[in-house]
Design a protein around this motif. Structure first.
Motif, PDB file in Angstrom:
ATOM      1  N   CYS A 148       5.868  76.030 -34.678  1.00  0.00           N
ATOM      2  CA  CYS A 148       4.546  75.802 -35.654  1.00  0.00           C
ATOM      3  C   CYS A 148       3.891  74.376 -34.620  1.00  0.00           C
ATOM      4  O   CYS A 148       2.755  74.403 -33.187  1.00  0.00           O
ATOM      5  CB  CYS A 148       4.346  75.774 -36.908  1.00  0.00           C
ATOM      6  SG  CYS A 148       4.581  76.822 -37.221  1.00  0.00           S
ATOM      7  N   ASN A 149       5.264  73.283 -34.500  1.00  0.00           N
ATOM      8  CA  ASN A 149       4.292  72.604 -33.400  1.00  0.00           C
ATOM      9  C   ASN A 149       4.639  72.335 -31.691  1.00  0.00           C
ATOM     10  O   ASN A 149       3.452  71.577 -31.229  1.00  0.00           O
ATOM     11  CB  ASN A 149       5.366  70.768 -33.894  1.00  0.00           C
ATOM     12  CG  ASN A 149       4.689  70.739 -35.922  1.00  0.00           C
ATOM     13  OD1 ASN A 149       3.454  70.971 -36.298  1.00  0.00           O
ATOM     14  ND2 ASN A 149       5.871  69.659 -36.028  1.00  0.00           N
ATOM     15  N   HIS A 150       5.504  73.522 -31.430  1.00  0.00           N
ATOM     16  CA  HIS A 150       5.329  73.229 -30.159  1.00  0.00           C
ATOM     17  C   HIS A 150       4.105  74.017 -29.947  1.00  0.00           C
ATOM     18  O   HIS A 150       3.462  74.248 -28.768  1.00  0.00           O
ATOM     19  CB  HIS A 150       6.821  74.043 -29.802  1.00  0.00           C
ATOM     20  CG  HIS A 150       6.912  73.819 -28.342  1.00  0.00           C
ATOM     21  ND1 HIS A 150       7.441  73.295 -27.774  1.00  0.00           N
ATOM     22  CD2 HIS A 150       6.973  75.269 -28.067  1.00  0.00           C
ATOM     23  CE1 HIS A 150       8.021  74.276 -26.162  1.00  0.00           C
ATOM     24  NE2 HIS A 150       6.987  75.248 -26.135  1.00  0.00           N
ATOM     25  N   PHE A 151       3.534  75.119 -30.508  1.00  0.00           N
ATOM     26  CA  PHE A 151       3.244  76.480 -29.985  1.00  0.00           C
ATOM     27  C   PHE A 151       1.366  75.901 -29.839  1.00  0.00           C
ATOM     28  O   PHE A 151       0.612  76.386 -29.519  1.00  0.00           O
ATOM     29  CB  PHE A 151       3.328  78.113 -29.755  1.00  0.00           C
ATOM     30  CG  PHE A 151       4.481  78.286 -29.737  1.00  0.00           C
ATOM     31  CD1 PHE A 151       4.635  78.301 -28.209  1.00  0.00           C
ATOM     32  CD2 PHE A 151       5.465  78.410 -29.902  1.00  0.00           C
ATOM     33  CE1 PHE A 151       6.061  78.896 -27.667  1.00  0.00           C
ATOM     34  CE2 PHE A 151       6.880  79.089 -29.596  1.00  0.00           C
ATOM     35  CZ  PHE A 151       7.271  79.025 -28.471  1.00  0.00           C
ATOM     36  N   SER A 152       1.361  75.460 -31.034  1.00  0.00           N
ATOM     37  CA  SER A 152       0.006  75.554 -31.490  1.00  0.00           C
ATOM     38  C   SER A 152      -0.741  74.484 -30.706  1.00  0.00           C
ATOM     39  O   SER A 152      -1.536  74.710 -29.673  1.00  0.00           O
ATOM     40  CB  SER A 152      -0.397  74.788 -32.874  1.00  0.00           C
ATOM     41  OG  SER A 152       0.344  75.220 -34.041  1.00  0.00           O
ATOM     42  N   PRO A 153      -0.176  73.206 -30.156  1.00  0.00           N
ATOM     43  CA  PRO A 153      -0.952  72.642 -28.924  1.00  0.00           C
ATOM     44  C   PRO A 153      -1.012  73.742 -27.419  1.00  0.00           C
ATOM     45  O   PRO A 153      -2.532  73.868 -26.569  1.00  0.00           O
ATOM     46  CB  PRO A 153       0.037  71.116 -28.920  1.00  0.00           C
ATOM     47  CG  PRO A 153       0.807  71.354 -29.704  1.00  0.00           C
ATOM     48  CD  PRO A 153       0.835  72.751 -30.498  1.00  0.00           C
ATOM     49  N   LYS A 154      -0.175  74.445 -27.153  1.00  0.00           N
ATOM     50  CA  LYS A 154      -0.628  74.681 -26.017  1.00  0.00           C
ATOM     51  C   LYS A 154      -1.174  76.166 -26.118  1.00  0.00           C
ATOM     52  O   LYS A 154      -1.472  75.944 -25.334  1.00  0.00           O
ATOM     53  CB  LYS A 154       1.511  75.660 -25.650  1.00  0.00           C
ATOM     54  CG  LYS A 154       2.511  74.479 -25.754  1.00  0.00           C
ATOM     55  CD  LYS A 154       3.128  74.024 -24.717  1.00  0.00           C
ATOM     56  CE  LYS A 154       3.965  73.761 -24.548  1.00  0.00           C
ATOM     57  NZ  LYS A 154       4.400  72.288 -25.729  1.00  0.00           N
ATOM     58  N   ILE A 155      -1.408  76.445 -26.542  1.00  0.00           N
ATOM     59  CA  ILE A 155      -2.124  77.898 -27.773  1.00  0.00           C
ATOM     60  C   ILE A 155      -3.426  76.798 -27.404  1.00  0.00           C
ATOM     61  O   ILE A 155      -4.370  76.686 -26.419  1.00  0.00           O
ATOM     62  CB  ILE A 155      -1.939  78.070 -28.889  1.00  0.00           C
ATOM     63  CG1 ILE A 155      -0.892  78.669 -28.753  1.00  0.00           C
ATOM     64  CG2 ILE A 155      -3.348  79.328 -29.218  1.00  0.00           C
ATOM     65  CD1 ILE A 155      -0.929  79.579 -30.037  1.00  0.00           C
ATOM     66  N   GLU A 156      -3.842  75.774 -27.462  1.00  0.00           N
ATOM     67  CA  GLU A 156      -5.032  74.796 -28.209  1.00  0.00           C
ATOM     68  C   GLU A 156      -5.544  74.505 -26.139  1.00  0.00           C
ATOM     69  O   GLU A 156      -6.771  74.785 -26.385  1.00  0.00           O
ATOM     70  CB  GLU A 156      -4.994  73.468 -28.874  1.00  0.00           C
ATOM     71  CG  GLU A 156      -5.719  72.857 -29.281  1.00  0.00           C
ATOM     72  CD  GLU A 156      -6.516  73.056 -30.249  1.00  0.00           C
ATOM     73  OE1 GLU A 156      -7.309  72.777 -30.970  1.00  0.00           O
ATOM     74  OE2 GLU A 156      -6.089  74.516 -30.561  1.00  0.00           O
ATOM     75  N   ALA A 157      -4.649  74.329 -25.469  1.00  0.00           N
ATOM     76  CA  ALA A 157      -4.563  73.096 -24.559  1.00  0.00           C
ATOM     77  C   ALA A 157      -5.302  75.354 -23.988  1.00  0.00           C
ATOM     78  O   ALA A 157      -6.409  74.763 -22.751  1.00  0.00           O
ATOM     79  CB  ALA A 157      -3.290  72.721 -23.475  1.00  0.00           C
ATOM     80  N   TRP A 158      -4.491  76.065 -23.856  1.00  0.00           N
ATOM     81  CA  TRP A 158      -4.756  77.241 -22.999  1.00  0.00           C
ATOM     82  C   TRP A 158      -6.122  77.437 -23.527  1.00  0.00           C
ATOM     83  O   TRP A 158      -6.981  77.890 -22.511  1.00  0.00           O
ATOM     84  CB  TRP A 158      -4.105  78.338 -23.772  1.00  0.00           C
ATOM     85  CG  TRP A 158      -3.833  79.369 -22.187  1.00  0.00           C
ATOM     86  CD1 TRP A 158      -3.820  79.548 -21.361  1.00  0.00           C
ATOM     87  CD2 TRP A 158      -4.197  80.489 -22.690  1.00  0.00           C
ATOM     88  NE1 TRP A 158      -3.375  80.678 -20.838  1.00  0.00           N
ATOM     89  CE2 TRP A 158      -4.830  80.864 -21.203  1.00  0.00           C
ATOM     90  CE3 TRP A 158      -5.764  80.823 -23.683  1.00  0.00           C
ATOM     91  CZ2 TRP A 158      -5.211  82.890 -21.214  1.00  0.00           C
ATOM     92  CZ3 TRP A 158      -6.529  81.952 -23.364  1.00  0.00           C
ATOM     93  CH2 TRP A 158      -6.429  82.443 -22.167  1.00  0.00           C
ATOM     94  N   SER A 159      -6.672  77.744 -25.066  1.00  0.00           N
ATOM     95  CA  SER A 159      -7.987  78.088 -25.021  1.00  0.00           C
ATOM     96  C   SER A 159      -9.038  77.081 -24.449  1.00  0.00           C
ATOM     97  O   SER A 159     -10.226  77.345 -23.966  1.00  0.00           O
ATOM     98  CB  SER A 159      -8.612  77.979 -26.384  1.00  0.00           C
ATOM     99  OG  SER A 159      -7.958  77.075 -27.373  1.00  0.00           O
ATOM    100  N   GLN A 160      -8.611  75.712 -24.624  1.00  0.00           N
ATOM    101  CA  GLN A 160      -9.176  74.955 -24.040  1.00  0.00           C
ATOM    102  C   GLN A 160      -9.749  75.147 -22.339  1.00  0.00           C
ATOM    103  O   GLN A 160     -11.000  75.265 -21.940  1.00  0.00           O
ATOM    104  CB  GLN A 160      -9.309  73.405 -24.292  1.00  0.00           C
ATOM    105  CG  GLN A 160      -9.683  72.920 -25.284  1.00  0.00           C
ATOM    106  CD  GLN A 160      -9.061  71.851 -25.914  1.00  0.00           C
ATOM    107  OE1 GLN A 160      -8.777  71.197 -25.056  1.00  0.00           O
ATOM    108  NE2 GLN A 160      -9.508  71.524 -26.686  1.00  0.00           N
ATOM    109  N   ALA A 161      -8.890  75.220 -21.856  1.00  0.00           N
ATOM    110  CA  ALA A 161      -8.182  75.614 -20.359  1.00  0.00           C
ATOM    111  C   ALA A 161      -9.280  76.630 -20.118  1.00  0.00           C
ATOM    112  O   ALA A 161     -10.144  76.902 -18.817  1.00  0.00           O
ATOM    113  CB  ALA A 161      -7.041  75.656 -19.898  1.00  0.00           C
ATOM    114  N   ASN A 162      -9.481  77.821 -21.111  1.00  0.00           N
ATOM    115  CA  ASN A 162     -10.555  79.098 -20.541  1.00  0.00           C
ATOM    116  C   ASN A 162     -11.285  79.425 -21.019  1.00  0.00           C
ATOM    117  O   ASN A 162     -11.646  80.243 -21.429  1.00  0.00           O
ATOM    118  CB  ASN A 162      -8.491  80.153 -21.245  1.00  0.00           C
ATOM    119  CG  ASN A 162      -7.891  80.291 -19.658  1.00  0.00           C
ATOM    120  OD1 ASN A 162      -7.405  80.504 -18.565  1.00  0.00           O
ATOM    121  ND2 ASN A 162      -6.987  79.865 -20.729  1.00  0.00           N
ATOM    122  N   ASN A 163     -11.759  78.612 -21.319  1.00  0.00           N
ATOM    123  CA  ASN A 163     -13.329  78.273 -22.245  1.00  0.00           C
ATOM    124  C   ASN A 163     -13.233  79.328 -23.454  1.00  0.00           C
ATOM    125  O   ASN A 163     -14.373  79.987 -23.908  1.00  0.00           O
ATOM    126  CB  ASN A 163     -14.295  78.230 -21.229  1.00  0.00           C
ATOM    127  CG  ASN A 163     -14.602  76.741 -21.785  1.00  0.00           C
ATOM    128  OD1 ASN A 163     -15.373  76.254 -22.347  1.00  0.00           O
ATOM    129  ND2 ASN A 163     -15.399  76.858 -20.622  1.00  0.00           N
TER     130      ASN A 163
END
Lengths: 642, 954
Positions: A550-565
């Motif tokens: 959870c700790n590994h992927f959550s930020p990644k997903i967060e980052a992705w959603s920010q990057a893709n708006n």
């Protein structure tokens, strides 16, 4: 006994009362009529075995069989009296006499006697076996143990279709009771004999009897629910109102459930004791599909094949096998865990399923993609879903078993949390997964359902911490559930059907990360103090990988959603992120994820089974009814013997 | 011609028994009509001599012999052949043999022979025996012999010589003239030979027996014409095909009798191949039936299998024969006789006689040993008496469970003769064990096949495929309760006992494939063919060999501690193949785990770890580490990326099987390589350890008429043989058929095959691409071999399809085997039928551009090779065309099969397709044009499209 030692010396003596009673008894008079205390009086009198014996031997076989009913009555009455053995024959002769009795019974069962007579003998034996509520204190059974000659004839009766259909139930019940007599002691020959029994026909017969009983129950239930469903909303409303007052349906159900107690114990004993029995779990019932044998007319059967019995459509469709019937039965039974009796019933079902899921051979049968069956699992109507049973299609039995556990997990998240049932249920899932992992079987199962069910369970535990934790040690259960996830995470490559399903597992874990972090913080809270300290600590340890994910992927997903708006991501998008970020993740290898404690009856379930057997005995006893025997038909049949 | 000049003696025997004087008691005991002292024994002895050495291949020049002597020899030869026949048999045969003497003689002589027939009659079941028997044995009748001499002397015709009796001049008119105009050889023989013996019959074989014909023609002199037919019969070229042909075409009782007698000396396989023809003649032609009867009875006595085959065929071919002239047709009577189980081996009856003959009759018992007939017939009577007696006894002591599937002894006749110490001892000594208890001999096998059929019927009643599958599983698990038993699959000729039917391996087949047109009028709804794999154990003489003991302990049996090493060793080589089998059947671990208990598992796990190949060990590193990490508290790290990669890898590994498709479960079942399946099932079978263990596949069909398939099998087999004989490298795969009744039967599945439809559906690529995927690149040896196989088989089946006009050639009916061979199945539409002549499939055979692509395209070497092969194959087939025509023609008579719908023209058209009058150049041109038109056939495409739309067959 004295009378036995000098039989001639008493010829001229005045007839004792007991002798008179014997005589009138053997004349066929109803000795008990008109005297309410007759039996009491009879047993107060000193038994005269010689007279009884000579009376018995004097009778022609015809007369004897005519007297079978009163004799049985007599014997049953004898058994009623606590120390019947002593009264009947005297302790010193008991062994020999009971041996003769056993021999005679075995003879009657094995020989060419009418079915009614055999039925009476079985009744009498059941009466003996059920003489005492605590089976271990039933002294009469000791003699049956010494003379285990009854086993073979009973097995014979089970082997043949014709006799099985008449006596099967009694035979199985009798065997079950006999096996349960001081079963933990090695002296019980019936335990030994049942466990090494390898006569396929007999085993098959044994399983047929159980199958028949279970599927009859299933069928009744299906008919019932079908009725209630097919009547419109008005009638369902009225019946709902009606149910408020009298739980009529429930009453009938628990009635039949109770009646199945004996059968369940029988199933358990067979699965538990006999390795060969497993093979019959997936064998179809012979009784349903085999036509009665007609040796004369079959000569040219091949040329003119008998038309399939079109006149008798099977009410259940295809003949079912034991495991299918049992799974369906479980799905019905587990809907009700309100009363202790019902809970015990479910517990017993789960014990059987635990045994089944531990067995390699049975697992291989259940996972065979070519052995597919239709299992109609019944689902409880719940608020958030309709009660519709899913359209059943043939599938490997392991799928049905997992569906069953998922169903149980989802339908018992209640305040009155049946923890030990949950432990058993999740334990079954764990055992099945261990088999799959070990044997690299890829079952085409919709694992997501299982995952979400298990997560719901964790969620329930966390959110009802106060209600649940206080009464139970739920950490054991939580550890088990978490370990199942760990099994998927660590060994998913060995049994998951597709790579995508591995991604989906991560997706679900990430989606429900809140549950796991709550669980983690809860376990942290308990790991410092209290009685569940150790278990809570273990849970914290076991959650390590899930938290890492959870700790590994959550930020990644967060980052992705920010990057893709994008504020909310679709499942596919998340899966993409997951897929591309595996490499940077490392996990800790958990220990012995695929180990489980093998089921053992003793000591954990000993008392449980003592209680179950007690109720079986009660059922048996109430099921015996000598008055109902049809005398006329018995006489007709027995007259044909000699 | 000479024979016409011969006295018009009709040797057709009087059909009714003449009144017999009561005092006469024995055939041979009849007072000699001419006062010559009778020496019955000697008469038989004398007759022995001749054919013995003749059939050895020492062909005496017939011309040199006086016709008188030859007649004698031949006449004797009958008996010499019969010498091989058990005593009892000979007796009965004598009794039943159609008279070779002429009635005239008999009339002249004293009262005709006494009630031999009457004695035998009860065994034959009433009127049939009476009618046959009463014709009586002219052979042994002294009168006939004497008469012969005279007869032959003045009627020195070939016919007389052949027939060992006076010729029937009517033959000429009866003779079907079909053959004569076509074959070039015919005129020669006609001029040389006699019309009596039937020009047609000779010319029919002209193509195949050219040397003989020429020799015969050269030899032929007026007055000795008959010799060449005899010489043909005595030549090495005389085989069953010719025999059957003559049996069918000859109206000459003598010829027929001679042929049947010769049949005794043919190998059983040879004659069995023509059993359908024999049976059909038996049903359709009363005269042939008479001569065939003894042979069939003899064989029935010897073998349960033959009895059942014959009974089934009789049943199947009687079903639509238009025989209304008699109440009970011959065929039905023979069938009932066989099924009544009275045709038992001689030994059994002899033994029973020992047991049962009351001492009051010793006098009769010691009658002259030469009077065999008499003795034997009486023993028959006593035997049948005692049999009935014993049977009641046995039913009293032990219940008969035959046919009761639930009993576990449904196929147990209750006979223990083979299992007694004596029986086993005899078995070891190689002595034939005989059953003396009188237990039903045919019933177990009947019940077994009946059980298979009724499963099919019950399957048919199931509404959905899923229900059928489940039902099949259930039924088979029941069937297993009754196995092993002394039963076998009639499909396979090797002796075996069925020990188990692995239920998991069975599959319900697509019956849809069988119905090419949706509107097919009589499509029964309850068709449910299914496929079984049957575990058998090979034995010598399945009728007597002891049945393997029941092994129930499926859990431990093959896995005891002692066999641990071998089990592990057996598993190890398969380890590299693991990924391929994971998806479907678990894997080796699972296989073994089937039978493991936990305890076994632990022991073997350790053992196994030692022996495992390295690769295998790496696979399990994580578990290993997990175990190790339990000791060391050092955390071991794992990478989920690796886990996922392993998962993807193990699934992406090339699969040898199709994914299991619930709609078409047979696809996956069929695709699994046979050897692998066999190994897999053997490993999980409790009988797998037995030495003769084998797995046999079989398709059980209910509601389908397989008689046409049977004919197709015979034709394919014949073509296969003749191509091998002519060394044409064409490849066909005839699959065996057992006809159980007019609408059921067993089919031998062709293993290691998938249909083109399944190939396309599962692999979604063209045939060429599939070849590349399965066999490798075009330059590899594997591909080239497969391609050659494809061409050779494709050419063969093109010829088959053209000659037999096989229709309904959609891709579901064309299989591809693992070596690249093309195999056509389903000959439901051939010869004169095509499904609803809608104008489809007008091309000579199915040759799609896709096929050509596999061959390498138009103009490629392999394509040219293909055409050359076709030409060679056609020429070879033409050379032996009579063999094929015989098979078809005999089956046509009286048949209502759809393939004979155009009647006699069917055969004519078939004959025309051999293009006897074409030169090879013309044939070549024909082949080219047929290939051309097939490739460009619009109708083929249309038909495939039609099949796709109606039945979803790609």
């Amino acid at each position: 006994m004295a009378s036995r030692l000098r039989p001639g010396s008493q010829k001229k003596q005045i007839k004792e009362k007991i002798v008179q009673i014997y005589e009138s008894f053997f004349k066929g008079e109803d000795v008990a009529a008109g005297n309410a205390n007759f039996w009491d009086e009879l047993f107060l009198l000193r038994p005269r075995v010689s007279v009884l014996e000579s009376e018995l031997t004097r009778l022609s076989s015809e007369q004897l069989s005519a007297l079978k009913v009163p004799l049985n009555q007599l014997f049953a009455r004898c058994v009623d009296v606590t120390d019947a053995v002593d009264l009947l024959v005297g302790l010193d002769a008991a062994e020999r006499e009971m041996g003769r009795l056993c021999g005679r019974c075995a003879e009657l069962l094995a020989g060419l006697y009418p079915e009614t007579l055999r039925s009476l003998v079985l009744d009498a034996l059941l009466a003996v076996a059920a003489a005492s509520e605590d089976i271990n204190r039933n002294g009469l059974l000791e003699y049956l143990m010494i003379n285990s000659s009854l086993f073979e004839p009973v097995i014979q009766l089970l082997s043949h279709g014709a006799t099985r259909s008449v006596h099967g139930h009694k035979c199985v019940l009798l065997l079950t009771l006999l096996v349960n007599y001081r079963k933990s002691e090695p002296a019980n020959p019936y335990v030994v004999k049942l466990s090494i029994l390898d006569d396929e026909l007999a085993l098959n017969g044994y399983s047929q009897v159980i199958t028949a009983a279970l599927s009859e129950f299933n069928w009744k239930y299906a008919a019932q629910t079908c009725d209630s469903q097919s009547q419109g909303w008005l009638s369902s409303l009225t019946s709902m109102v009606g149910n408020m007052f009298v739980a009529d349906e429930l009453a009938t159900r628990s009635e039949s459930i109770k009646a199945n107690h004996g059968v369940l114990v029988a199933l358990y004993e067979a699965v538990h004791l006999n390795r060969n029995f497993i093979a019959t779990l997936t064998q179809a019932s012979t009784d349903a599909s085999s036509q009665p044998p007609s040796p004369q007319s079959t000569l040219d059967r091949e040329q003119a094949p008998a038309p399939p019995a079109a006149g008798q459509p099977d009410p259940l469709g295809a003949p079912v096998n034991l495991l299918v019937a049992f799974l369906q039965y479980c799905s019905i039974v587990m809907q009700d865990t309100k009363s202790d009796a019902a809970t015990n019933n479910v517990r017993q079902c789960f014990i059987v399923l635990t045994c089944v899921s531990e067995d390699q051979y049975c697992n291989s049968l259940m996972h065979d993609p070519n052995l597919v069956f239709v299992v109609r699992l019944h689902r409880l109507p719940m608020r958030h879903r309709k009660a519709t049973d899913r359209p059943a299609h043939p599938q490997p039995l392991a799928t049905a078993l997992l569906d069953l556990t998922v169903e149980f997990i989802m339908s018992h998240l209640m305040k009155r949390f049946p923890l030990d049932l949950y432990l058993q249920c999740v334990g079954i899932v764990h055992r099945v997964l261990c088999y799959q992992k070990r044997c690299r079987v890829r079952l085409g199962y919709h694992w997501r359902e299982l995952w979400s069910a298990l997560m719901s369970l964790l969620k329930f535990i966390v959110s009802n911490e106060n209600a649940v934790v206080k009464r139970n040690n739920i950490f054991e259960l939580a550890i088990l559930v978490v370990n199942i996830f760990n099994l998927f995470i660590t060994y998913g490559d060995t049994f998951l059907p597709t790579p995508t399903s591995y991604d989906e597992l991560y997706y679900e874990l990430i989606r429900m990360h809140q549950v796991f972090s709550n669980l983690y913080s809860m376990s942290l809270r308990y790991s410092n103090e209290g009685e569940h300290r150790e278990a809570a600590m273990r849970l914290t340890n076991n959650l390590v990988n899930i938290r890492a994910i959870c700790n590994h992927f959550s930020p990644k997903i967060e980052a992705w959603s920010q990057a893709n708006n994008q504020t909310s991501l679709t499942e596919d998008q998340v899966l993409d992120v997951v897929r591309s970020n595996y490499e940077s993740l490392t996990l800790k290898l958990q220990e012995s994820l695929d180990q489980y404690e093998r089921y053992a009856e003793s000591p954990r379930y000993s008392s449980f089974f003592t209680a179950v057997v007690r109720s079986v005995i009660r059922d048996t006893w109430s099921g015996l009814n000598f008055d109902q025997v049809d005398h006329a038909s018995l006489l007709n049949q027995t007259s044909a013997i000699s | 011609m000479a024979s016409r000049a011969a006295p018009p003696l009709t040797c057709k025997p009087a059909p009714v028994a003449l009144p017999l004087p009561p005092e006469v008691t024995a055939v041979h005991g009849a007072p000699a009509p001419c006062g010559r002292p009778r020496r019955p024994g000697r008469a038989t002895h004398q007759r022995n001599l001749s054919l013995d050495f003749r059939s050895m291949g020492i062909v005496l020049p017939p011309v040199q012999h006086s016709s008188l002597r030859r007649t004698h020899h031949r006449n004797r030869s009958l008996d010499s052949v019969l010498q091989e026949i058990p005593e009892l048999e000979a007796a009965e045969e004598t009794a039943l043999k159609p008279a070779l003497s002429c009635p005239r003689v008999r009339r002249a002589g004293p009262p005709p022979p006494p009630p031999v027939a009457a004695a035998a009659a009860p065994r034959l079941g009433g009127e049939d025996a009476a009618s046959l028997g009463s014709t009586d044995s002219g052979i042994s009748s002294d009168g006939s012999e004497r008469d012969f001499r005279g007869d032959v002397e003045h009627a020195a015709t070939g016919a007389a010589a052949m027939a060992s009796g006076p010729a029937r001049s009517a033959i000429d008119s009866d003779w079907p003239p079909a053959g004569a105009p076509v074959t070039g050889a015919a005129p020669v023989t006609v001029t040389a030979g006699t019309p009596v013996t039937g020009a047609g019959s000779v010319t029919v074989t002209a193509a195949s027996v050219t040397p003989v014909t020429v020799m015969a023609a050269g030899d032929a002199k007026p007055g000795t014409q008959k010799s060449w037919l005899l010489r043909l019969f005595e030549s090495k070229l005389f085989d069953m095909s010719i025999a059957v042909n003559y049996l069918f075409n000859s109206k000459e009782p003598g010829v027929q009798t001679y042929i049947v007698n010769r049949m005794f000396s043919f190998s059983e396989e040879d004659t069995d191949f023509f059993l359908p023809q024999l049976v059909n003649m038996y049903i359709q032609m009363p005269d042939v039936a008479e001569v065939l009867h003894p042979y069939l009875v003899h064989r029935c006595r010897k073998s349960v299998n033959f009895s059942l085959h014959t009974a089934r065929l009789l049943d199947a071919y009687s079903s639509d024969a238009n025989l209304s002239n008699k109440k009970k047709p011959l065929g039905t009577r023979l069938r009932n006789l066989i099924l009544s189980d009275e045709l038992r081996p001689k030994g059994a009856t002899a033994a029973e006689r020992r047991l049962a003959v009351p001492p009051a009759r010793p006098g009769e018992q010691t009658l002259s040993p030469l009077r065999r007939t008499h003795q034997r017939s009486r023993s028959d009577a006593t035997a049948s008496y005692s049999k009935g007696h014993q049977r009641t006894g046995s039913t009293g002591s032990m219940r008969c469970y035959l046919g009761d599937i639930g009993s576990g002894r449904a196929f147990d006749s209750g006979c223990s003769c083979y299992d007694t110490a004596q029986g086993k001892c005899n078995d070891l000594l190689g002595r034939r064990v005989e059953c003396v208890c009188g237990a039903p001999r045919l019933r177990p096998q009947l019940e077994f096949i009946g059980a298979l059929m009724s499963i099919g019927q019950r399957l048919g009643a199931m509404p959905t495929r899923e229900a059928k599958t489940t039902q099949l599983l259930n039924e088979l698990s029941l069937l297993n309760l009754n196995l092993p038993a002394r039963v076998w699959l009639p499909l396979y000729s090797t002796g075996h006992h069925v020990v188990r039917v692995p239920a998991q391996a069975a599959a319900v087949l697509n019956s849809k494939d069988k119905a090419p047109y949706m509107l097919y009028p009589h499509l029964p709804q309850d068709k449910a063919p299914y496929m079984l794999y049957v575990e058998v154990v090979e034995v010598d003489g399945p009728e007597t060999a002891p049945v393997p003991a029941k092994c129930i302990n499926t859990l431990r049996h093959t896995r005891s501690e002692e066999s641990l090493e071998t089990a592990a060793a057996a598993a190890a080589p398969a380890a590299p193949a693991l990924p391929t089998t994971f998806s479907l059947y678990g894997n080796m671990d699972a296989e073994n785990a089937d039978c493991w208990s936990q305890e076994d598992d632990d022991i073997s796990q350790q053992y196994w770890q030692l022996r495992r190949p390295r690769l295998e060990r790496e696979r399990d590193t994580i578990s290993q580490m997990s175990l190790e990490s339990a000791d060391s508290r050092e955390p071991v790290l794992i990478a989920p990326g690796d886990i996922r990669r392993r998962l993807a890898d193990s699934l992406a590994a090339p699969r040898s099987t199709f994914a299991r498709d619930p709609e078409d479960p047979s696809a996956a079942v069929l695709k699994e390589p046979w050897a692998e399946k066999e190994r897999r099932i053997r490993a999980s079978s409790p009988y797998g350890h037995l030495a003769g263990w084998r797995l046999l596949p079989v398709i059980v069909k209910c509601g389908d008429d397989l008689r046409q398939e049977l004919l197709a099998y015979q034709l394919l087999e014949t073509l296969d043989r003749l191509w091998k004989l002519e060394r044409v490298p064409l490849w066909v795969r005839p699959y065996r058929i057992v006809v159980l009744s007019a609408d059921s039967g067993l089919i031998e599945p062709v293993v290691n095959t998938v249909s083109l439809h399944q190939v396309k559906k599962n692999s979604r690529m063209s045939l060429k691409e599939y070849f590349l995927q399965e066999f490798g690149d075009v330059t590899t040896e594997a591909f080239l071999t497969a391609q050659r196989n494809f061409v050779q088989s494709c050419a063969a089946y093109c010829i088959v399809c053209y000659l037999l006009q096989v229709k309904d050639r959609h891709n579901g009916n064309i299989l591809l085997d693992s070596a690249g061979h093309l195999i056509h199945i389903d000959f439901g539409f051939m010869l004169s039928t095509s499904p609803k002549n809608l104008g489809f499939e007008a091309s000579p055979f199915k040759l799609t551009p896709e096929f050509v692509e596999v061959m390498g395209g138009l103009g490629s070497d392999m394509f040219e090779y293909f055409k050359i092969l076709m030409l060679q194959g056609l020429v070879a087939a033409r050379k032996h065309h009579e063999k094929l025509l015989t098979l078809v023609e005999i089956m046509r008579s009286g048949s209502q099969l759809p393939c004979f719908r155009s009647g006699a023209a069917t055969v004519q058209f078939l004959r025309n397709r051999f293009h006897m009058n074409m030169t090879e150049e013309q044939l070549q041109y024909l082949v080219d044009s047929m290939v051309e038109s097939s490739i460009h056939s619009l109708t083929t495409k249309l038909y495939d499209g039609f099949q796709y739309f109606t039945n979803g067959i790609l």
